[in-house]
Design a protein around this motif. Sequence first.
Motif, PDB file in Angstrom:
ATOM      1  N   ALA A   1      42.981  35.499  39.501  1.00  0.00           N
ATOM      2  CA  ALA A   1      41.544  35.338  39.256  1.00  0.00           C
ATOM      3  C   ALA A   1      41.120  36.033  37.961  1.00  0.00           C
ATOM      4  O   ALA A   1      40.346  35.481  37.175  1.00  0.00           O
TER       5      ALA A   1
ATOM      6  N   THR B   1      33.501  43.226  31.829  1.00  0.00           N
ATOM      7  CA  THR B   1      34.821  43.713  31.441  1.00  0.00           C
ATOM      8  C   THR B   1      34.988  43.656  29.933  1.00  0.00           C
ATOM      9  O   THR B   1      34.365  42.841  29.253  1.00  0.00           O
TER      10      THR B   1
ATOM     11  N   SER C   1      39.791  34.090  34.459  1.00  0.00           N
ATOM     12  CA  SER C   1      38.463  34.307  33.888  1.00  0.00           C
ATOM     13  C   SER C   1      38.058  35.766  34.074  1.00  0.00           C
ATOM     14  O   SER C   1      37.407  36.112  35.065  1.00  0.00           O
TER      15      SER C   1
ATOM     16  N   PRO D   1      32.345  41.013  35.803  1.00  0.00           N
ATOM     17  CA  PRO D   1      31.327  40.928  34.763  1.00  0.00           C
ATOM     18  C   PRO D   1      31.212  42.243  33.981  1.00  0.00           C
ATOM     19  O   PRO D   1      31.225  43.321  34.564  1.00  0.00           O
TER      20      PRO D   1
ATOM     21  N   ASN E   1      44.310  38.486  42.943  1.00  0.00           N
ATOM     22  CA  ASN E   1      43.384  39.154  42.029  1.00  0.00           C
ATOM     23  C   ASN E   1      43.850  39.045  40.586  1.00  0.00           C
ATOM     24  O   ASN E   1      43.028  38.856  39.673  1.00  0.00           O
TER      25      ASN E   1
ATOM     26  N   THR F   1      35.790  37.655  32.738  1.00  0.00           N
ATOM     27  CA  THR F   1      34.358  37.945  32.834  1.00  0.00           C
ATOM     28  C   THR F   1      33.744  37.441  34.134  1.00  0.00           C
ATOM     29  O   THR F   1      32.726  37.965  34.574  1.00  0.00           O
ATOM     30  N   LYS F   2      34.343  36.440  34.752  1.00  0.00           N
ATOM     31  CA  LYS F   2      33.871  35.979  36.055  1.00  0.00           C
ATOM     32  C   LYS F   2      34.339  36.939  37.155  1.00  0.00           C
ATOM     33  O   LYS F   2      33.592  37.265  38.067  1.00  0.00           O
ATOM     34  N   PHE F   3      35.590  37.394  37.055  1.00  0.00           N
ATOM     35  CA  PHE F   3      36.145  38.307  38.048  1.00  0.00           C
ATOM     36  C   PHE F   3      35.447  39.663  37.998  1.00  0.00           C
ATOM     37  O   PHE F   3      35.153  40.249  39.033  1.00  0.00           O
TER      38      PHE F   3
ATOM     39  N   GLY G   1      32.237  46.590  35.859  1.00  0.00           N
ATOM     40  CA  GLY G   1      32.704  45.460  36.655  1.00  0.00           C
ATOM     41  C   GLY G   1      34.042  45.721  37.320  1.00  0.00           C
ATOM     42  O   GLY G   1      34.254  45.369  38.482  1.00  0.00           O
TER      43      GLY G   1
END
Length: 118
Positions: free
Chosen positions: A83, A95, A87, A93, A80, A89-91, A67
């Motif tokens: 972000a 991670t 989150s 996936p 960045n 895992t949203k930024f 990710g």
Amino acid sequence: MTRRVLAILAFAGLLTGSPALAADGAKTFQFQCKTCHGATSTPMGPSLAGVSGRKIAGLSDFKYSAGLTAKSSMAWTDANLEAFLASPTKFAPGTKMMTGVANPADRAAVAAYLKGLK
């Protein structure tokens, strides 16, 4: 100024060197981030020294997740960092970093602290 105003100014790029904000960020870093992130990269996390402005997944001594590697053409800008810290895992996936910094003022403080790490 309240922490909320300082946070807004920091992420707007208007307050990049506030010692008070960075000091708050250091406290949050010690509590939430220090276990995995040190002065040098470890198997748990990359070094964050010089992270502000650096290419994402830009250190050769750490194995980044797919990710983050997919974002390697990008840099760790204020947006960045915000972000990712909000989150991970949203930024990015997949991670390895599973927990972000929930409070926006704390995120701004951590970002201010990270800007000072060399």
